[in-house]
Design an enzyme around this catalytic site. Structure first.
Site, PDB file in Angstrom:
ATOM      1  N   LYS A 153     -20.569  28.707  79.538  1.00 61.84           N
ATOM      2  CA  LYS A 153     -21.215  27.627  80.290  1.00 61.84           C
ATOM      3  C   LYS A 153     -20.999  27.787  81.798  1.00 61.84           C
ATOM      4  CE  LYS A 153     -22.998  25.411  76.819  1.00 61.84           C
ATOM      5  NZ  LYS A 153     -24.467  25.387  76.625  1.00 61.84           N
ATOM      6  N   THR A 156     -22.971  14.809  67.758  1.00 62.40           N
ATOM      7  CA  THR A 156     -23.736  15.837  67.066  1.00 62.40           C
ATOM      8  C   THR A 156     -22.802  16.631  66.149  1.00 62.40           C
ATOM      9  OG1 THR A 156     -23.371  17.485  68.802  1.00 62.40           O
ATOM     10  CG2 THR A 156     -25.311  16.047  69.039  1.00 62.40           C
ATOM     11  N   TYR A 185     -16.183  29.339  75.207  1.00 57.79           N
ATOM     12  CA  TYR A 185     -17.212  28.338  75.504  1.00 57.79           C
ATOM     13  C   TYR A 185     -17.251  28.039  77.001  1.00 57.79           C
ATOM     14  CZ  TYR A 185     -19.809  23.905  75.040  1.00 57.79           C
ATOM     15  OH  TYR A 185     -20.728  22.886  75.142  1.00 57.79           O
ATOM     16  N   ASN A 245     -31.354  24.722  75.252  1.00 62.58           N
ATOM     17  CA  ASN A 245     -30.440  23.748  74.642  1.00 62.58           C
ATOM     18  C   ASN A 245     -29.522  24.369  73.597  1.00 62.58           C
ATOM     19  OD1 ASN A 245     -29.642  20.985  73.377  1.00 62.58           O
ATOM     20  ND2 ASN A 245     -30.743  22.034  71.725  1.00 62.58           N
ATOM     21  N   ILE A 278     -38.412  24.336  73.729  1.00 59.29           N
ATOM     22  CA  ILE A 278     -37.060  23.812  73.526  1.00 59.29           C
ATOM     23  C   ILE A 278     -36.331  24.692  72.520  1.00 59.29           C
ATOM     24  CG2 ILE A 278     -35.684  21.813  72.813  1.00 59.29           C
ATOM     25  CD1 ILE A 278     -38.181  20.077  73.399  1.00 59.29           C
TER      26      ILE A 278
END
Length: 249
Positions: A158, A188, A154, A87, A6
């Site tokens: 993605k 977050t 961004y 991630n 991860i």
């Protein structure tokens, strides 16, 4: 034994996912710039297999070599499945074109797009001759599928990750499942950065403030539960582009 690698496990969704997957029959390996002392405490207290490796994923010039060496140093006997969860990511620079910091642009594309591709490539190369099932999950975003003012870098990273996933699905490597998953809006540090952004650079800032003040953000723990269940379900295809909000809980 299942092995979970991860990235970005030191905080946020990555930390929650690592906690969820820690189990006697699971080996969790975290890759991040810093260790997570709380995870060490959990693993020691319950004698659960955990490794943490300090690695700057944005240093792409040495990433393949570092990750390949890490994989070569692992014991593979008894491993039936290996999972790579890409991630780690960054929403910066939050700025309209012409106001974007060049160093932040490069760092963002390295972390959000180039690093997942390099890690995936290295894992597939190293395990090609091993009798293990390979599973790669990219944590994507709705921003990869819909344009947002102020998030052009961004969105590009993605979107590239999503299309990489689709293209790998056309290649159909043996014993591989790969998907790109948008997890929804999670409470977050990334969301805090969005709320702290300059309204001139991110016109949708009031909308994200609304999400926060009206309790519309998902907790990292609740999202991690659903992602872990999805990983372990065996239902991932190869080349799938998914949104957690559209999936059955």
């Amino acid at each position: 034994m299942k092995r979970f690698i991860i990235t970005g496990h030191s905080s946020g969704l990555g930390e929650a996912l690592a906690r969820r997957l820690l189990a006697p029959e699971h080996e969790v390996i975290g890759l991040a710039r810093r260790r997570n002392a709380a995870l060490d405490d959990v693993s020691r207290a319950a004698a659960l297999p955990l490794q943490q490796h300090e690695l700057d994923l944005s240093e792409v010039s040495t990433l393949d070599e570092c990750f390949t060496d890490l994989l070569a140093g692992l014991e593979w006997d008894g491993i039936t499945d290996v999972y790579l969860v890409n991630n780690a990511g960054t929403v910066q620079p939050i700025a309209v074109p012409g106001r974007q910091d060049p160093d932040e642009v490069v760092a963002a594309l390295q972390l959000n797009l180039i690093a997942p591709v390099l890690l995936s490539n290295a894992l597939l190369r190293h395990t090609e001759a091993l009798p293990v099932q390979r599973h790669i999950l990219h944590i994507s975003s709705g921003a990869g599928r819909k344009p947002y003012s102020g998030w052009s870098v961004y969105c590009a990273g993605k979107s590239g990750l999503d299309h990489y996933t689709r293209s790998v699905g056309q290649d159909q490597p043996a014993r591989l499942q790969m998907a790109s998953l948008a997890p929804g809006i999670i409470d977050t540090d990334m969301q805090q950065q969005i709320r702290d952004s300059d309204p001139d650079d991110f016109p949708l800032r009031p909308q994200f403030l609304h999400y926060y003040h009206h309790g519309e953000l998902s907790s990292a723990d609740s999202v991690a539960v659903r992602i872990a269940d999805f990983l372990l379900s065996g239902s991932m295809g190869c080349g799938d582009i998914l949104d957690l909000r559209d999936m059955e809980p």
